[in-house]
Design a protein around this motif. Structure first.
Motif, PDB file in Angstrom:
ATOM      1  N   ARG A   6      47.640  26.689  39.368  1.00  0.00           N
ATOM      2  CA  ARG A   6      46.408  27.581  40.400  1.00  0.00           C
ATOM      3  C   ARG A   6      47.097  29.182  40.042  1.00  0.00           C
ATOM      4  NH1 ARG A   6      42.250  26.549  41.912  1.00  0.00           N
ATOM      5  NH2 ARG A   6      42.520  27.715  43.594  1.00  0.00           N
ATOM      6  N   HIS A   7      47.473  29.209  38.989  1.00  0.00           N
ATOM      7  CA  HIS A   7      47.813  30.728  38.653  1.00  0.00           C
ATOM      8  C   HIS A   7      46.534  31.456  38.509  1.00  0.00           C
ATOM      9  CE1 HIS A   7      50.392  34.021  37.206  1.00  0.00           C
ATOM     10  NE2 HIS A   7      49.946  34.089  36.097  1.00  0.00           N
ATOM     11  N   ARG A   8      46.355  32.462  39.458  1.00  0.00           N
ATOM     12  CA  ARG A   8      45.109  33.172  39.419  1.00  0.00           C
ATOM     13  C   ARG A   8      45.265  34.401  39.535  1.00  0.00           C
ATOM     14  NH1 ARG A   8      40.375  29.902  39.930  1.00  0.00           N
ATOM     15  NH2 ARG A   8      39.272  31.447  40.478  1.00  0.00           N
ATOM     16  N   PRO A   9      45.970  35.154  38.714  1.00  0.00           N
ATOM     17  CA  PRO A   9      46.459  36.810  38.843  1.00  0.00           C
ATOM     18  C   PRO A   9      45.260  37.622  39.117  1.00  0.00           C
ATOM     19  CG  PRO A   9      46.674  36.160  36.543  1.00  0.00           C
ATOM     20  CD  PRO A   9      46.259  34.771  37.411  1.00  0.00           C
ATOM     21  N   GLY A  10      45.068  38.324  40.198  1.00  0.00           N
ATOM     22  CA  GLY A  10      44.194  39.397  40.008  1.00  0.00           C
ATOM     23  C   GLY A  10      42.952  39.059  40.991  1.00  0.00           C
ATOM     24  N   ASP A  11      42.779  37.513  41.484  1.00  0.00           N
ATOM     25  CA  ASP A  11      41.683  37.416  42.153  1.00  0.00           C
ATOM     26  C   ASP A  11      41.795  37.867  43.622  1.00  0.00           C
ATOM     27  OD1 ASP A  11      40.288  35.758  40.222  1.00  0.00           O
ATOM     28  OD2 ASP A  11      40.559  33.863  41.059  1.00  0.00           O
ATOM     29  N   HIS A  12      42.741  38.419  44.117  1.00  0.00           N
ATOM     30  CA  HIS A  12      43.046  38.932  45.235  1.00  0.00           C
ATOM     31  C   HIS A  12      42.581  40.326  45.324  1.00  0.00           C
ATOM     32  CE1 HIS A  12      46.558  40.355  43.106  1.00  0.00           C
ATOM     33  NE2 HIS A  12      46.709  41.219  44.092  1.00  0.00           N
ATOM     34  N   GLU A  16      34.043  45.983  43.717  1.00  0.00           N
ATOM     35  CA  GLU A  16      33.045  45.534  43.587  1.00  0.00           C
ATOM     36  C   GLU A  16      32.624  44.829  42.242  1.00  0.00           C
ATOM     37  OE1 GLU A  16      28.682  48.008  43.714  1.00  0.00           O
ATOM     38  OE2 GLU A  16      30.191  48.655  44.941  1.00  0.00           O
ATOM     39  N   SER A  17      31.886  43.737  42.437  1.00  0.00           N
ATOM     40  CA  SER A  17      31.502  42.762  41.233  1.00  0.00           C
ATOM     41  C   SER A  17      30.207  42.419  41.121  1.00  0.00           C
ATOM     42  CB  SER A  17      32.627  41.802  41.489  1.00  0.00           C
ATOM     43  OG  SER A  17      32.321  40.832  42.697  1.00  0.00           O
ATOM     44  N   ARG A  57      25.254  36.982  33.225  1.00  0.00           N
ATOM     45  CA  ARG A  57      24.921  37.747  34.794  1.00  0.00           C
ATOM     46  C   ARG A  57      23.666  36.923  35.047  1.00  0.00           C
ATOM     47  NH1 ARG A  57      25.164  43.828  32.531  1.00  0.00           N
ATOM     48  NH2 ARG A  57      24.066  42.780  30.831  1.00  0.00           N
ATOM     49  N   ARG A  58      23.518  36.992  36.283  1.00  0.00           N
ATOM     50  CA  ARG A  58      22.439  36.706  36.867  1.00  0.00           C
ATOM     51  C   ARG A  58      21.074  37.698  36.703  1.00  0.00           C
ATOM     52  NH1 ARG A  58      21.773  34.832  43.261  1.00  0.00           N
ATOM     53  NH2 ARG A  58      19.633  33.916  43.079  1.00  0.00           N
ATOM     54  N   ALA A  92      34.742  30.652  42.718  1.00  0.00           N
ATOM     55  CA  ALA A  92      34.395  31.717  41.768  1.00  0.00           C
ATOM     56  C   ALA A  92      35.791  32.267  41.362  1.00  0.00           C
ATOM     57  CB  ALA A  92      33.608  32.724  42.548  1.00  0.00           C
ATOM     58  N   THR A  93      35.592  33.253  40.181  1.00  0.00           N
ATOM     59  CA  THR A  93      36.928  33.837  39.686  1.00  0.00           C
ATOM     60  C   THR A  93      36.411  35.327  39.208  1.00  0.00           C
ATOM     61  OG1 THR A  93      39.038  33.765  38.340  1.00  0.00           O
ATOM     62  CG2 THR A  93      36.839  33.014  37.297  1.00  0.00           C
ATOM     63  N   ASN A  94      37.410  36.257  39.575  1.00  0.00           N
ATOM     64  CA  ASN A  94      36.973  37.441  39.008  1.00  0.00           C
ATOM     65  C   ASN A  94      37.638  37.802  37.685  1.00  0.00           C
ATOM     66  OD1 ASN A  94      35.864  38.182  41.631  1.00  0.00           O
ATOM     67  ND2 ASN A  94      37.684  38.334  42.300  1.00  0.00           N
ATOM     68  N   THR A  95      36.594  38.856  36.880  1.00  0.00           N
ATOM     69  CA  THR A  95      37.284  39.447  35.700  1.00  0.00           C
ATOM     70  C   THR A  95      37.711  40.577  36.232  1.00  0.00           C
ATOM     71  OG1 THR A  95      35.414  40.338  34.939  1.00  0.00           O
ATOM     72  CG2 THR A  95      35.679  38.043  34.162  1.00  0.00           C
ATOM     73  N   PHE A  96      38.868  41.121  35.344  1.00  0.00           N
ATOM     74  CA  PHE A  96      39.768  42.282  35.641  1.00  0.00           C
ATOM     75  C   PHE A  96      39.087  43.436  35.093  1.00  0.00           C
ATOM     76  CE2 PHE A  96      42.930  38.797  35.156  1.00  0.00           C
ATOM     77  CZ  PHE A  96      42.795  38.359  36.446  1.00  0.00           C
TER      78      PHE A  96
END
Length: 188
Positions: A6-12, A16-17, A57-58, A92-96
């Protein structure tokens, strides 16, 4: 066995995405499940040479994000949406760097040898398939240098291909889910 990848750095990080979606084309043949990935062309402006799931992208015409994932898979690798049985969505996950919020959808498909998958030459260098067992065995947290900054990130190195970043985090979520489901059905 659930490994807790579960290492998800930066998702916190709040930022704006832009919504995007990927399809995790999952096949099971005969008893060796696997996934389809793309290797992006090396000369692209963004994500050049990276291993990823088909997606993007949507578009305004997409009914929802699952439709985005199916459309992108058709555009990138020629996967007919009619042969995809949509499963559940993963977190969902974010890109940095690029500021995307990626919504992953599991799509059950026939084995790739039964399909005529063709990479879109404008975006995709090649279509790759890896078994879940091989992916599981190749997991490691690695220190990578990106844009001069060291990062510790989940990675999967398979057959000389390095899967990292958002794709690796999404893959970790899927493999954790598969491990948890397998643990539920094992006797004793």
């Amino acid at each position: 066995m659930v490994r807790g990848r579960r290492h998800r750095p930066g998702d916190h990080l709040s930022r704006e995405s832009v919504d995007a979606a990927v399809l995790l084309p999952l096949y099971d043949w005969p008893d060796e499940p696997g996934l389809v990935f793309t290797e992006r062309r090396a000369d692209l402006r963004r994500h050049a040479g990276e291993i990823s799931f088909p997606g993007g992208r949507r578009d305004p015409g997409d009914a929802d994000l699952s439709a985005t994932a199916l459309r992108e898979a058709q555009e990138e690798i020629g996967l007919d949406p009619g042969v995809v049985e949509l499963g559940e969505a993963l977190p969902a996950t974010n890109t940095f760097v690029t500021g995307y919020r990626i919504h992953p959808f599991i799509g059950h498909i026939p084995h790739p040898t039964e399909l005529s998958l063709k990479p879109n030459p404008a975006e995709v260098e090649t279509v790759l398939t890896f078994s879940l067992d091989v992916l599981n065995e190749s997991y490691a947290i690695r220190r990578l240098i990106r844009r001069g900054v060291p990062i510790h990130t989940p990675t999967y190195e398979v057959e000389g291909h390095l899967i990292w970043g958002a794709t690796a985090r999404i893959l970790s979520d899927l493999l954790d889910r598969v491990d948890a489901e397998a643990a539920k059905i094992k006797p004793g």
